[in-house]
Scaffold this active site. Structure first.
Site, PDB file in Angstrom:
ATOM      1  N   GLU A   1     -67.350  30.278  20.843  1.00  0.00           N
ATOM      2  CA  GLU A   1     -66.123  30.177  20.063  1.00  0.00           C
ATOM      3  C   GLU A   1     -66.249  30.734  18.650  1.00  0.00           C
ATOM      4  OE1 GLU A   1     -66.056  25.993  20.539  1.00  0.00           O
ATOM      5  OE2 GLU A   1     -66.690  25.618  18.499  1.00  0.00           O
TER       6      GLU A   1
ATOM      7  N   GLN B   1     -62.411  21.633  33.100  1.00  0.00           N
ATOM      8  CA  GLN B   1     -63.585  22.035  32.321  1.00  0.00           C
ATOM      9  C   GLN B   1     -64.613  20.904  32.257  1.00  0.00           C
ATOM     10  OE1 GLN B   1     -60.750  24.365  29.168  1.00  0.00           O
ATOM     11  NE2 GLN B   1     -62.842  24.084  28.467  1.00  0.00           N
TER      12      GLN B   1
ATOM     13  N   ARG C   1     -60.744  27.239  22.007  1.00  0.00           N
ATOM     14  CA  ARG C   1     -61.979  27.981  21.728  1.00  0.00           C
ATOM     15  C   ARG C   1     -62.571  27.554  20.384  1.00  0.00           C
ATOM     16  NH1 ARG C   1     -62.849  34.251  23.591  1.00  0.00           N
ATOM     17  NH2 ARG C   1     -65.071  34.050  23.881  1.00  0.00           N
ATOM     18  N   CYS C   2     -62.742  26.242  20.236  1.00  0.00           N
ATOM     19  CA  CYS C   2     -63.103  25.687  18.933  1.00  0.00           C
ATOM     20  C   CYS C   2     -63.637  24.277  19.166  1.00  0.00           C
ATOM     21  CB  CYS C   2     -61.835  25.688  18.094  1.00  0.00           C
ATOM     22  SG  CYS C   2     -61.549  24.327  16.993  1.00  0.00           S
TER      23      CYS C   2
END
Ligand code: CDP
Length: 781
Positions: free
Chosen positions: A735, A219, A365-366
């Protein structure tokens, strides 16, 4: 908004990338096959905690087709048995002294085929001397607990860190003066991002040129290249990291894992490309876990107003401290722990402990573990509503930060950029028909049915970040965009971020369309290749739109300014006499006299004014002035089956405000995905361990993720409060729903039982937990 001709902001255009994805023409790392390529498999520890007495690799090495067997000892000869983590700790690449969690990497086999490599793993003889495992942070910090990191100089216990924020004295005063104090103890369980595609790489070190080309599930390819250079001592220009198409990341693909390092070392030593494909169990038991926070919250209330917040967190970090957190704010939960509420005083303490579990602490996702903070405050506020006998919506509204208070500095010192929390809640309640539903709930209770309504009014923080404050492993968190407009008016946009399915090839082209007037179809977006894109810190924590999106808008505007000079030259007028309406410059007062952006692009290569540099291209590195703070209100209606304890969401209404939406369809897709993950965490996702430290949750039979069958449908709404500091007013959104929604689901279940005195149920709220609660309060049937 730009004309519909070019499809800039606000247009739900189809995703460009789907043309290849829906045809099965994506290019993932496992699609890459290089001449002479070898295959690597990892041997993992069966024990959570054991000393390694010896490793015998002779039988494995003798198996035909095996090219090399790599152990920690061999890695140590190259100074690579240990590597730094993103949080400044160290992590074993291949174990040398001890194994510290079940599934830890112990050895690797490199062979002509993956099947031979797997067979050879079974021939490696490891003599382990089992040690007592530590399976929880309370046990880890108790006196006499086995020392997990005994190799670390100066480490005498299992304590990792202590961080604090806020004002203790002011908070103590608020509590002393409160007329009500509400408490909640809760646990945000360990779960896993579980992307469709597991991690892996193809490492190709060319013995002739010395160039290492590594195709990997990353990523953050640029940051990873720099870390590879620093750790392995390879010259950075000789490392090329290519993140091809990625099948989901959700934070799982931010850290560097041992598999990447061993495959690269093996390719370097053997002189042939080496592919490592992680299997599902390897992914679930050894790579980035998320959450695992034990939380205690206390809210002081006076005259119906929240006056103070006290929070104590204890985090289970696993065997190596590997959180992806900015150096300055290791405990990222501080950012939004006071939620959407005007709480004048807060004091937060957080401690981390080593345990015999996999490392990670990734922000699934945060951003920086703010999901835990959001969950705690939204559960605490609902508890307060019951304790005070006030409607949970009313209590929230009475305590929201009001629009005229922005920019708002929270009690932990963070500045929220913009918000209108009442507007989002009002719309959500209206769509839900809140008042009627409350009446329906009461009537249903009379009939013996249990309905529950749960709300969560979350505030999120995304877009790291201003470089003076935010970095990962010392690398400042700016991001970049390079835009090249060709003579025929078509463009290539190169970015330092890397999409894992979020639709960047479409939305970033739309920003160029909006700002420069080139139709979005004519803008090709490229990401993920460190040799061919400008430096950036990557895609996680919903930072792409706030940072790289801003960089794209700025560079587009810079090219438009040059295009305006070219237009003036073509039209033989002063540039001040021109006005812009994408995609054309026209002479003020003479709208028929004009040139298009494509005319200007052609002139940049064919017909330049004297003294002007040729070409229409540039690069911009954007340093955001602040983070962005998206927000919203989610509402969930559930019904509980009194016979089985099963609960079912009957309705999920979600109102999000992420500022200006570039592509509303893509935003809604992001929210659908986040609401599904929030449901999954609330209902079923759990990685747990038995008393020996065996991981329960190492496959999709034990680690449950929802299918379309269980997933509820979603009703969405939007309000738009632009970010005042973002060039196009956008905030991140990827997110938000994962951060905001778990509390709404749990609040709904608890709400169905609150009249009987139930105040808390722990995630995942499985039917057996509900059944136990029903039985305890005499509601089971
Ligand atoms: O960093 P990441 O791409 O995961 O998250 P994001 O910046 O929140 O963006 C997710 C997707 O939604 C991207 O394609 C964005 O461009 C799009 N988006 C949008 O269209 N409008 C917004 N206000 C925010 C995001």
């Amino acid at each position: 908004m730009a004309s519909t001709e070019v499809r800039g902001l606000g247009h739900s255009v189809e995703r460009k990338e789907d043309a290849r994805f829906i045809r099965g023409k994506g290019n993932y790392f496992d699609d890459i096959v290089l001449p002479g390529m070898l295959h690597m498999e990892l041997l993992r520890s069966p024990y959570a905690h054991a000393r390694i007495k010896s490793i015998d690799t002779s039988a494995a090495a003798a198996l035909p087709g095996v090219v090399a067997v790599v152990t920690g000892e061999l890695m140590a000869q190259h100074n690579l048995a240990w590597m730094p983590t993103l949080s400044g700790d160290t992590q074993a690449v291949l174990a040398t002294d001890k194994v510290r969690f079940q599934g830890q990497e112990v050895a690797a086999v490199v062979a002509e085929s993956p099947y031979i490599a797997k067979d050879a793993l079974e021939l490696i003889e490891v003599d382990y001397d089992p040690l007592p495992p530590v399976t929880g942070p309370q046990q880890a910090l108790a006196a006499g607990a086995p020392l997990i990191r005994d190799e670390k100089e100066g480490q005498t216990d299992n304590h990792v860190y202590h961080w604090e924020a806020g004002d203790k004295e002011a908070t103590d005063k608020a509590f002393a003066e409160a007329d009500k104090v509400v408490e909640l103890d809760t646990f945000y369980p360990r779960c896993h991002p579980s992307p469709l595609e597991c991690c892996g790489c193809v490492a190709d070190v060319n013995p002739a040129t010395g160039k290492a080309t590594i195709y990997m599930t990353s990523q953050a390819p640029h940051a990873h290249r720099t870390l590879f250079a620093l750790v392995a001592g390879l010259p950075e220009e000789k490392i090329r990291i290519i993140s091809p198409d990625i099948g989901g990341g959700f934070g799982n693909k931010v850290p560097i894992y041992p598999g990447y390092v061993v495959a690269t070392a093996a390719s370097l030593l053997i002189g042939r490309p080496v592919k490592w494909v992680e299997d599902r169990t390897g992914n679930l038991i050894s790579t980035g876990f998320a959450r695992d926070y034990h939380m205690h919250g206390e809210l002081a209330v006076k005259d119906g107003k929240f006056t103070g917040l006290r929070v104590k967190m204890l985090s289970d970090q696993g065997a190596f401290y590997a959180d992806a957190q900015p150096t300055k704010f290791r405990a990222g939960l501080f950012h939004i722990v006071t939620g959407s509420y005007d709480i004048p005083a807060a004091f937060v303490e957080t401690d981390g402990a080593y345990t015999n579990k996999a490392p990670g602490g990734v922000a699934y996702r945060c951003s920086f573990r703010v999901t835990e903070a959001s969950y705690l405050i939204e559960r605490l506020v609902q508890t307060a509503a019951y304790e005070l006998g006030v409607d949970p919506a009313e209590l929230r509204k009475a305590n929201f930060i009001k629009p005229d208070q922005f920019p708002y500095e929270s009690a932990t010192g963070f500045v929220y950029d913009s918000g209108d929390y009442d507007a989002a809640m009002d719309l959500c309640l209206e769509k839900l028909g809140y008042a009627e539903l409350r009446a329906e709930q009461a009537a249903a209770r009379e009939e013996g049915r249990l309905l529950g309504i749960g709300l969560a009014s979350f505030t999120e923080v995304v877009g790291a970040g201003p470089r003076h404050t935010y970095d990962i492993a010392g690398l400042k968190m700016f991001d970049s965009a390079e835009l090249r407009v060709h003579p025929t008016g078509k463009a290539i946009l190169k970015l330092g971020v890397r999409s894992q399915g979020q639709g960047h090839e479409t939305t970033f082209a739309q920003i160029v369309a909006e700002e420069l007037g080139i139709p979005y179809e004519d803008v090709e977006v490229q990401e993920g290749d460190t040799d061919n894109t400008p430096y950036g810190l990557g895609t996680y924590a919903s930072r792409s739109t706030p940072v790289a999106g801003a960089a794209t808008a700025v560079i587009s505007r810079q090219l438009r300014a040059k295009a305006q000079k070219l237009a003036a030259h073509l039209l033989e007028c002063s540039e001040d006499d021109l006005e812009w309406k994408a995609p054309r410059f026209t002479v003020k007062g003479a709208p028929d006299r004009g040139v298009s952006i494509q005319d200007c692009a052609f002139a940049a290569y064919t017909n330049l004014p004297d003294g002007m540099e040729a070409g229409l291209e540039g690069v911009h590195y954007y340093d955001p002035p602040n983070m962005t703070f998206p927000f919203g209100t989610y509402a969930v209606l559930v019904e509980i089956d009194r016979g089985t304890g099963q609960w079912k969401p009957l309705r999920v209404v979600a109102v999000d405000d992420c500022g200006v939406r570039i592509n509303p369809m893509i935003v809604e897709g992001q929210i659908h995905g986040g609401l599904t993950e929030g449901f999954a965490i609330a209902a079923m996702e759990l990685i747990t361990f038995d008393e020996d430290g065996n991981c329960i949750g190492s496959n999709f039979m034990d680690y449950l993720i929802p299918t379309a069958w269980e997933t509820p449908s979603f009703e969405l709404g939007e309000t738009v409060t632009p970010s005042p500091h973002h060039p196009i007013g956008a905030k991140g959104v990827g997110e938000s729903a994962t951060v905001g929604s778990p509390a709404a689901y749990v609040n709904a279940i608890v709400d169905a039982l609150a009249h009987a005195g139930v105040r808390n149920l722990e995630m995942p709220v499985t039917p057996d937990k509900v059944w136990a609660a029903l039985s305890e309060v005499g509601l089971a049937q």
